[in-house]
Motif scaffolding. Sequence first.
Motif, PDB file in Angstrom:
ATOM      1  N   ASN A  68     -22.284  18.745  30.308  1.00  7.92           N
ATOM      2  CA  ASN A  68     -23.623  18.464  30.564  1.00  7.92           C
ATOM      3  C   ASN A  68     -24.308  19.196  32.282  1.00  7.92           C
ATOM      4  O   ASN A  68     -25.065  18.753  32.700  1.00  7.92           O
ATOM      5  CB  ASN A  68     -23.661  16.655  30.912  1.00  7.92           C
ATOM      6  N   ILE A  69     -23.693  20.428  32.426  1.00  7.48           N
ATOM      7  CA  ILE A  69     -24.159  20.933  33.318  1.00  7.48           C
ATOM      8  C   ILE A  69     -25.496  21.414  32.958  1.00  7.48           C
ATOM      9  O   ILE A  69     -26.543  21.595  33.739  1.00  7.48           O
ATOM     10  CB  ILE A  69     -23.338  22.497  33.651  1.00  7.48           C
ATOM     11  N   ILE A  70     -25.929  21.719  31.647  1.00  8.93           N
ATOM     12  CA  ILE A  70     -27.177  21.879  31.161  1.00  8.93           C
ATOM     13  C   ILE A  70     -27.436  20.368  30.481  1.00  8.93           C
ATOM     14  O   ILE A  70     -26.905  20.292  29.413  1.00  8.93           O
ATOM     15  CB  ILE A  70     -27.311  23.035  30.263  1.00  8.93           C
ATOM     16  N   SER A  71     -28.368  19.657  30.959  1.00  4.03           N
ATOM     17  CA  SER A  71     -28.786  18.524  30.426  1.00  4.03           C
ATOM     18  C   SER A  71     -29.532  18.525  29.060  1.00  4.03           C
ATOM     19  O   SER A  71     -29.905  19.514  28.670  1.00  4.03           O
ATOM     20  CB  SER A  71     -29.508  17.666  31.285  1.00  4.03           C
ATOM     21  N   PRO A  72     -29.558  17.399  28.317  1.00  2.00           N
ATOM     22  CA  PRO A  72     -30.202  17.460  27.083  1.00  2.00           C
ATOM     23  C   PRO A  72     -31.829  17.934  27.218  1.00  2.00           C
ATOM     24  O   PRO A  72     -32.308  17.805  28.430  1.00  2.00           O
ATOM     25  CB  PRO A  72     -30.273  15.963  26.678  1.00  2.00           C
ATOM     26  N   PHE A 104     -35.052  13.527  29.068  1.00  6.76           N
ATOM     27  CA  PHE A 104     -34.973  15.244  28.593  1.00  6.76           C
ATOM     28  C   PHE A 104     -35.900  16.085  29.514  1.00  6.76           C
ATOM     29  O   PHE A 104     -36.996  15.513  29.944  1.00  6.76           O
ATOM     30  CB  PHE A 104     -35.376  15.322  27.184  1.00  6.76           C
ATOM     31  N   VAL A 105     -35.290  17.234  29.861  1.00  5.47           N
ATOM     32  CA  VAL A 105     -35.929  18.513  30.268  1.00  5.47           C
ATOM     33  C   VAL A 105     -36.886  19.061  29.340  1.00  5.47           C
ATOM     34  O   VAL A 105     -36.083  19.303  27.992  1.00  5.47           O
ATOM     35  CB  VAL A 105     -35.160  19.454  30.965  1.00  5.47           C
ATOM     36  N   ARG A 106     -37.944  19.213  29.462  1.00  2.36           N
ATOM     37  CA  ARG A 106     -38.979  20.124  28.395  1.00  2.36           C
ATOM     38  C   ARG A 106     -38.666  21.386  28.417  1.00  2.36           C
ATOM     39  O   ARG A 106     -39.098  22.218  29.270  1.00  2.36           O
ATOM     40  CB  ARG A 106     -40.271  19.627  28.596  1.00  2.36           C
TER      41      ARG A 106
END
Length: 170
Positions: A68-72, A104-106
């Motif tokens: 989860n360093i890079i989130s969903p 979420f990040v778009r």
Amino acid sequence: MKMIGEYQRDWYKAQGVVDDDPNRIVDYIRPGPYRLQWDSLLTSMDIIETLDQGCCVMKYTTSGQLWNIISPREFIDFSYTTDYQGGLLSCGVSVEHEGQHQNFVRGFNHPCGWFCVPTTESSTIPAQSLLTGYIQTDLRGMMPQSAVDTAMAGALINFYTDLRKALKMA
């Protein structure tokens, strides 16, 4: 590979031979009933609007990567699938759309696509196809490029592994 011009982003290329017919492979890749069943990166996929045969706008979400360093992420893409040199081409690009999900990040996909063509040994049993993907994505958010590169490499390896397993099981 770096592009010169308007899109100065990293391109990722993935290529591999898959034991199956191009039509069946692309049926598993394109937006629709199969993709969510086998693609371990995806957590949801909805077709928002069908524009024509093989042409739609879809919304999909991905799981977090690298612990989860890079989130969903959430993506809204225009997708088009068509015949291409005895095989198929499935391409897409992100489009602006309202209603971003809070958790979420778009992300944003620049023009990208998957080419699937029979190999020269296409008379083999089972049939073999060359599946090549070109991906140019902007995950957006503050993260080191090395983390993005590592996540993309792992995601693309898992994509081929998951796809091959799904085709064998079907």
